[in-house]
Scaffold this motif. Structure first.
Motif, PDB file in Angstrom:
ATOM      1  N   ALA A  92       7.766   6.206   4.845  1.00  0.00           N
ATOM      2  CA  ALA A  92       6.420   6.794   4.728  1.00  0.00           C
ATOM      3  C   ALA A  92       6.104   7.146   3.280  1.00  0.00           C
ATOM      4  O   ALA A  92       4.976   6.940   2.803  1.00  0.00           O
ATOM      5  CB  ALA A  92       6.321   8.030   5.613  1.00  0.00           C
ATOM      6  N   ARG A  93       7.104   7.685   2.565  1.00  0.00           N
ATOM      7  CA  ARG A  93       6.895   8.024   1.160  1.00  0.00           C
ATOM      8  C   ARG A  93       6.574   6.772   0.338  1.00  0.00           C
ATOM      9  O   ARG A  93       5.681   6.774  -0.514  1.00  0.00           O
ATOM     10  CB  ARG A  93       8.126   8.716   0.593  1.00  0.00           C
ATOM     11  N   MET A  94       7.332   5.712   0.596  1.00  0.00           N
ATOM     12  CA  MET A  94       7.087   4.462  -0.123  1.00  0.00           C
ATOM     13  C   MET A  94       5.689   3.945   0.180  1.00  0.00           C
ATOM     14  O   MET A  94       4.965   3.494  -0.715  1.00  0.00           O
ATOM     15  CB  MET A  94       8.139   3.421   0.254  1.00  0.00           C
ATOM     16  N   GLU A  95       5.310   4.037   1.447  1.00  0.00           N
ATOM     17  CA  GLU A  95       3.974   3.580   1.808  1.00  0.00           C
ATOM     18  C   GLU A  95       2.904   4.437   1.139  1.00  0.00           C
ATOM     19  O   GLU A  95       1.878   3.922   0.665  1.00  0.00           O
ATOM     20  CB  GLU A  95       3.807   3.626   3.332  1.00  0.00           C
ATOM     21  N   LEU A  96       3.155   5.769   1.051  1.00  0.00           N
ATOM     22  CA  LEU A  96       2.195   6.664   0.389  1.00  0.00           C
ATOM     23  C   LEU A  96       2.081   6.358  -1.097  1.00  0.00           C
ATOM     24  O   LEU A  96       0.982   6.361  -1.676  1.00  0.00           O
ATOM     25  CB  LEU A  96       2.607   8.127   0.598  1.00  0.00           C
ATOM     26  N   GLN A  97       3.252   6.121  -1.730  1.00  0.00           N
ATOM     27  CA  GLN A  97       3.224   5.792  -3.148  1.00  0.00           C
ATOM     28  C   GLN A  97       2.462   4.497  -3.406  1.00  0.00           C
ATOM     29  O   GLN A  97       1.664   4.392  -4.341  1.00  0.00           O
ATOM     30  CB  GLN A  97       4.653   5.678  -3.697  1.00  0.00           C
ATOM     31  N   THR A  98       2.743   3.512  -2.557  1.00  0.00           N
ATOM     32  CA  THR A  98       2.042   2.228  -2.691  1.00  0.00           C
ATOM     33  C   THR A  98       0.542   2.417  -2.525  1.00  0.00           C
ATOM     34  O   THR A  98      -0.268   1.895  -3.305  1.00  0.00           O
ATOM     35  CB  THR A  98       2.570   1.231  -1.658  1.00  0.00           C
ATOM     36  N   LYS A  99       0.177   3.189  -1.504  1.00  0.00           N
ATOM     37  CA  LYS A  99      -1.250   3.408  -1.257  1.00  0.00           C
ATOM     38  C   LYS A  99      -1.881   4.230  -2.380  1.00  0.00           C
ATOM     39  O   LYS A  99      -3.031   3.988  -2.771  1.00  0.00           O
ATOM     40  CB  LYS A  99      -1.438   4.113   0.072  1.00  0.00           C
ATOM     41  N   ALA A 100      -1.101   5.222  -2.943  1.00  0.00           N
ATOM     42  CA  ALA A 100      -1.637   6.026  -4.048  1.00  0.00           C
ATOM     43  C   ALA A 100      -1.895   5.158  -5.283  1.00  0.00           C
ATOM     44  O   ALA A 100      -2.927   5.282  -5.958  1.00  0.00           O
ATOM     45  CB  ALA A 100      -0.663   7.150  -4.386  1.00  0.00           C
ATOM     46  N   SER A 101      -0.934   4.235  -5.553  1.00  0.00           N
ATOM     47  CA  SER A 101      -1.113   3.332  -6.704  1.00  0.00           C
ATOM     48  C   SER A 101      -2.325   2.443  -6.480  1.00  0.00           C
ATOM     49  O   SER A 101      -3.143   2.226  -7.398  1.00  0.00           O
ATOM     50  CB  SER A 101       0.140   2.468  -6.894  1.00  0.00           C
ATOM     51  N   ARG A 102      -2.449   1.945  -5.263  1.00  0.00           N
ATOM     52  CA  ARG A 102      -3.591   1.083  -4.967  1.00  0.00           C
ATOM     53  C   ARG A 102      -4.903   1.861  -5.099  1.00  0.00           C
ATOM     54  O   ARG A 102      -5.900   1.338  -5.621  1.00  0.00           O
ATOM     55  CB  ARG A 102      -3.466   0.524  -3.559  1.00  0.00           C
ATOM     56  N   MET A 103      -4.885   3.128  -4.611  1.00  0.00           N
ATOM     57  CA  MET A 103      -6.093   3.938  -4.702  1.00  0.00           C
ATOM     58  C   MET A 103      -6.467   4.227  -6.149  1.00  0.00           C
ATOM     59  O   MET A 103      -7.651   4.204  -6.533  1.00  0.00           O
ATOM     60  CB  MET A 103      -5.901   5.252  -3.950  1.00  0.00           C
ATOM     61  N   THR A 104      -5.422   4.506  -7.006  1.00  0.00           N
ATOM     62  CA  THR A 104      -5.687   4.782  -8.423  1.00  0.00           C
ATOM     63  C   THR A 104      -6.333   3.570  -9.085  1.00  0.00           C
ATOM     64  O   THR A 104      -7.326   3.677  -9.817  1.00  0.00           O
ATOM     65  CB  THR A 104      -4.385   5.165  -9.131  1.00  0.00           C
TER      66      THR A 104
END
Length: 438
Positions: A329-341
């Motif tokens: 979940a953390r990896m998915e959140l980080q990936t999504k945060a990078s994509r959102m940025t």
């Protein structure tokens, strides 16, 4: 006629008697007949021998008797073969001699009997009834009815004080297994001429309340073979065949067999055997239910053990599963945060460009709108100067007012009205002296 040529009645009777006694065909002859009005008096047996046609009408009739010395021998012979005494309604093969008495007239003196014919005739009647019911297509109807799984509500047709009924109820109600049973007696005569009508009446009563019963039981204790002949009746047999409830019969002993035994849904050898069949049926149902309950218990126990093991395995693997899923979940959140940025940066740049473009467009549009408005104002100012009253008056026109309102027609004035006329260089007040309509 000569007085010496006549016979007295007694002489004539003696001649008839001698003629009969001297005819060998009338002595020790075997005669087939039905017994009627059988009675024993003074040690002798008196009866009527009758022959009937197919419709039941009387075809022949004769008095008969068995003398005391012969009666005991024939009774024992009859009991040994059929289990029954001589009685009215039996069809028998009799050996005897014709006898003629001067007072009592013609009679038949029985010297021997053939019980096997009586048994054979009874069997013939049974076979005829069974064949007739088979041709009518009803012989198997009651046997095809589904048997009740738990026969507890039992309509019993029997004689209330008979030993067979007592044996039946004792067997049912004293069973140690304690099954709930509800036998109800519908009383009937189980021997003699009233057997058929009373059993039929009992069946009628049972059918009126058919929804209250699981089955019908017809029982009778042991007796002679001929005593059971009443159950070899076509109308009763047909009633049993077409009865809407399963019929269980227990009539006589094991060796006895009546028409009802061949047609009923269940045939038992005795009343006690009927009770045993019912109890066995209930025991089978109880065993089946108990077996299913045991299987359910075992299944539930095994299922619970399996679930406990599965829960234990799940409990042991839960921390690792939680850690793995948390990391994922953390990896998915980080990936999504990078994509959102990245997405927000791109959208910000795009929005800034759009804003700059929009601002330029707005500035150009505002300048264009202001220029258009200024030009329009200039045109309106020109029109106002051209259309103003001063310019109109300068061109040689005047404005006439009455009470401050412009006069536009002569009909609005009357004599004596004070009017004001505006000219380019001043105002003239006048009084209306007269008017002319143009």
């Amino acid at each position: 006629m000569s007085p010496n040529k006549y016979l007295t009645l007694g002489q004539f009777q003696r001649l008839v008697g001698n003629t009969i006694r001297m005819n060998r065909e009338l002595q020790s002859a075997w005669v087939l007949a039905e017994l009627s009005d059988v009675r024993v008096a003074g040690g002798h047996c008196y009866m009527e021998l009758v022959e009937k046609d197919d419709s039941g009408g009387m075809r022949a009739k004769m008095r008969a008797m068995i003398w005391r010395g012969t009666l005991d021998v024939l009774r024992r012979k009859m009991m040994a073969a059929t289990g029954s005494d001589l009685r009215s309604g039996m069809k028998m093969l009799l050996c005897g001699s014709a006898n003629h008495h001067e007072v009592y007239g013609l009679s038949f003196v029985v010297s021997d009997i053939d019980p096997s014919y009586t048994l054979g005739d009874m069997e013939r009647i049974r076979r005829e009834i069974l064949d007739r019911l088979a041709r009518e297509g009803v012989a198997e109807c009651n046997r095809r009815l589904p048997l009740p799984i738990t026969p507890q509500r039992i309509a019993v047709i029997s004689a209330g004080g008979a030993a067979g009924f007592g044996d039946f109820t004792n067997q049912l109600l004293s069973d140690p297994r304690g099954f709930a049973l509800y036998p109800c007696l519908f009383e009937a005569v189980m021997q003699g001429e009233r057997t058929v009508p009373t059993v039929m009446a009992a069946l009628d009563w049972v059918e009126r309340t058919a929804d209250m019963w699981d089955c019908v039981v017809i029982i009778r204790g042991g007796g002679s073979t001929t005593d059971l002949h009443s159950f070899d009746d076509y109308s009763l047999a047909r009633r049993v065949c077409t009865f809407p409830l399963p019929v269980l019969v227990g009539i006589g002993h094991e060796r006895d067999r009546t028409v009802l035994d061949e047609l009923a849904c269940v045939r038992c050898k005795t009343p006690t055997a009927v009770a045993a069949w019912i109890l066995d049926r209930l025991d089978m149902a109880y065993s089946a239910v108990y077996d299913r309950c045991s299987r359910i218990g075992r299944y539930v126990s095994e299922a619970l053990k399996g679930e406990h093991m599965r829960l234990g395995q799940t409990e042991a693997s839960l921390p690792a599963i939680v850690a793995t899923r948390t990391m994922r979940a953390r990896m998915e959140l980080q990936t999504k945060a990078s994509r959102m940025t990245r997405a927000l940066g791109n959208r910000t740049v795009t929005a800034q460009g759009t804003l700059r473009l929009t601002a330029g467009r707005l500035e150009m549009a505002a300048k264009t709108a202001l220029n258009n408005a200024a030009a329009r104002l200039e045109r309106l100012d020109d029109m106002q100067r051209i259309l103003s009253p001063a310019n109109t008056l300068g061109r040689g026109y005047s404005i006439t007012r009455l009470n401050g309102h412009a006069v536009t027609c002569v009909s609005a004035l009357k004599e004596g009205d004070i009017i004001e006329t505006t000219l380019p260089d001043g105002v003239v007040r006048s009084v209306v002296d007269g008017k002319e309509q143009g």
